[in-house]
Design an enzyme around this catalytic site. Structure first.
Site, PDB file in Angstrom:
ATOM      1  N   ASP A 206     -50.831  -8.069  90.854  1.00 21.11           N
ATOM      2  CA  ASP A 206     -52.227  -8.063  90.431  1.00 21.11           C
ATOM      3  C   ASP A 206     -52.327  -7.668  88.959  1.00 21.11           C
ATOM      4  O   ASP A 206     -51.648  -6.744  88.501  1.00 21.11           O
ATOM      5  CB  ASP A 206     -53.003  -7.062  91.301  1.00 21.11           C
ATOM      6  CG  ASP A 206     -54.483  -7.060  91.018  1.00 21.11           C
ATOM      7  OD1 ASP A 206     -55.111  -8.113  91.217  1.00 21.11           O
ATOM      8  OD2 ASP A 206     -55.014  -6.011  90.610  1.00 21.11           O
ATOM      9  N   GLU A 249     -31.168  -7.419  93.094  1.00 16.95           N
ATOM     10  CA  GLU A 249     -30.244  -6.551  93.827  1.00 16.95           C
ATOM     11  C   GLU A 249     -30.300  -6.784  95.333  1.00 16.95           C
ATOM     12  O   GLU A 249     -29.334  -6.515  96.045  1.00 16.95           O
ATOM     13  CB  GLU A 249     -30.568  -5.078  93.556  1.00 16.95           C
ATOM     14  CG  GLU A 249     -30.338  -4.617  92.138  1.00 16.95           C
ATOM     15  CD  GLU A 249     -30.781  -3.170  91.952  1.00 16.95           C
ATOM     16  OE1 GLU A 249     -30.902  -2.460  92.987  1.00 16.95           O
ATOM     17  OE2 GLU A 249     -31.015  -2.749  90.809  1.00 16.95           O
TER      18      GLU A 249
END
Length: 539
Positions: A206, A249
């Site tokens: 957002d 990751e």
């Protein structure tokens, strides 16, 4: 995944936006929740979407529909629990659907523990450094620190009893965080890890363009020529490069999509460079006029700049912040509009015209290279509810604008699922409360139940288009080639025997050579594509 099965899923995904308060109510309190969403996963799988973007479900006082977050690691009791969220993620994955919740990094709720600590602390304290506090201007500090305005209307500053002012680019209940502080960056990296470890497939960010403010907090001049003091500043990309490395990751092609309002397509493309975010909403397409030249320019600019950074474009027609496109297109003249100003519809709507254009726009959108977003209810052809009684309006824009802007409630009315009377299956039969916003009586004809099996319905158009899009080797990620066509007509090929034609002119258009019509927004007679219609052709 792309048709070849080799590209990351997010390069061609169709992602369904769930405004959770209005999707499905599982416990009968009149508000949508995780239980309701879980009960409709089979519907979403049958619709043919690849992922869900879920608007904020975090603990919140709901001053702005959940975009005022009090705790990013808790689910608000209105919606459920963290355990239910984990169940939803698992069940969605079993259906082959990925889950992308919202993350709201620009601000918190004023009820967040950090802001409460800031209120209890003295001016200049470390607690206040997490946010943007400043002394006021003038002899007694009674004037705001600068002239910045809130997106929701009024000044962007609120003064505390001790004289300090704090910044809120949205509602006063949404104080802006200070992203110059390492503690803020570390906290959000921890939040991302919290949810990645629970299986989410990415995040929609957002106000991605708003995190970094000019530390000098200069006044906004009447005409902005230099770098804006609080929107789309270059330093924001340092944050997102770190987030990209963090997502990598976890494996499984975790992905981010940015809500980034920018002045130019070039500025938008900067968010999706190879070391940055994966995708960004294409708002230029959303705000474009219903005009072939304007749309083609937006499409060309978007594809050129995204291709230059090897990122896919994403296409969107509606969301929870703008008037539903079936109603925007229902005006005889649809002009480009600015995201910095309220959308003012020009004249009364023509629902039949809006529906025709919405059907054509759907086929255009889903034929373009890249990914696409579907806002809940657009597959039902839902219009904006433009006549909600003033007494039920809840969007903070309504109050902040001194009742001059009705806000966004009209596109957030709860979905109709079944039956002939409200709540149209949104809540259980034994619900204890009415839906949080009233549904129009004529939505009885727009329910999922009423449209299922009706080949002429909007729902069946979406189902067919989404399944064709998944199956056809030419669709999804890739390129397009424009075909010769007269003014007012868009025609392009996607390779491997596929052509899309959209007639935005006032006259019927003879279809180009083809072997069959794969799908059309309305029946085609004598190989003539009527005005405000579209077709997918096998060639």
């Amino acid at each position: 995944m792309s048709a070849t099965g080799t590209a990351p899923w997010w390069r061609s995904a169709v992602i369904y936006q769930v405004y959770i308060r209005s999707f499905a109510d599982g416990n009968g309190d009149g508000v949508g929740d995780i239980a309701g969403l879980r009960s409709r996963l089979a519907y979403l799988k049958a619709l043919g979407v690849d992922a869900l973007w879920i608007n904020p479900w975090y603990k919140s006082p709901m001053a702005d529909g959940g975009y005022d977050v009090a705790d990013f690691r808790e689910i608000d009791p209105l919606f459920g629990t963290v355990a239910e969220a984990e169940q939803l993620i698992e069940e969605a994955h079993r259906h082959g659907i990925r889950v992308i919740p919202d993350i709201v990094p620009n601000h918190t709720s004023n009820q967040h523990a950090w802001f409460q600590a800031a209120l209890a602390a003295d001016p200049g304290s470390q607690e206040r450094e997490r946010y943007i506090f400043r002394p006021g201007r003038g002899p007694d500090g009674a004037e705001p620190p600068n002239n910045w305005a809130s997106v929701f209307g009024g000044p962007a500053w609120t003064r505390l009893p001790d004289g300090d002012w704090y910044l809120h680019l949205f509602a006063p209940e949404q104080p802006d965080l200070n992203w110059q502080q390492p503690e803020v960056r570390e906290e959000f990296e921890s939040i991302l890890r919290f949810w990645f470890s629970r299986g989410v497939d990415g995040f929609r960010i957002d106000v991605a363009h708003g995190l970094i403010k000019d530390p000098e907090l200069p006044d906004l001049p009447p005409r902005q020529h230099a770098e804006h003091p609080h929107w789309d500043r270059d330093a924001v990309h340092d944050i997102f490069r770190t987030w990209r490395r963090l997502a990598d990751e976890y494996g499984g092609d975790r992905a981010f999509v940015a809500e980034a309002w920018t002045d130019t397509p070039e500025r938008l493309a900067a968010y999706v460079r190879g070391d940055g975010l994966h995708t960004a909403f294409n708002f230029d397409f959303l705000v474009a006029s219903w005009d072939a030249k304007d749309l083609r320019t937006v499409i060309d600019d978007s594809l050129t700049l995204h291709n230059a950074v090897e990122a896919p474009a994403t296409w969107v027609l509606s969301n929870h912040d703008v008037m539903r496109h079936a109603s925007r297109y229902a005006r005889k003249t649809v002009k480009r509009w600015s995201p910095t100003e309220p959308y003012r519809p020009d004249g009364p709507p023509d629902p039949a015209l809006g529906t025709r254009r919405a059907r054509a726009a759907t086929l255009l959108t889903l034929a373009l290279p890249g990914g696409a977003y579907v806002y809940q209810g657009e597959e039902l052809g839902l219009p904006e509810v433009e006549d909600l009684p003033e007494s039920v309006l809840q969007d903070p824009i309504w109050e902040r604008s001194a009742h001059t802007d009705r806000g966004r409630d009209g596109c957030r009315v709860p979905l109709p699922w079944s039956g002939r009377t409200a709540p149209f299956g949104f809540s259980p039969d034994d619900a204890s409360a009415a839906p949080w916003l009233p549904q129009p009586a004529d939505w009885a004809e727009r329910t999922v139940q009423a449209q299922t099996g009706d080949k002429t319905s909007m729902l069946e158009l979406y189902r067919t288009a989404l399944h064709l899009r998944r199956e056809h080797p030419a669709l999804g990620d890739g390129t397009l080639t424009w075909l010769d066509s007269p003014d007012g007509v868009l025609a392009f090929g996607r390779g491997q025997g596929f052509t899309c034609v959209v007639n935005l002119s006032a006259e019927p258009y003879p279809l180009p050579e083809h072997t069959s019509i794969l799908l059309s927004s309305a029946p085609i007679e004598n190989a003539l594509l009527a005005p405000d219609h579209a077709a997918w052709l096998a060639v």
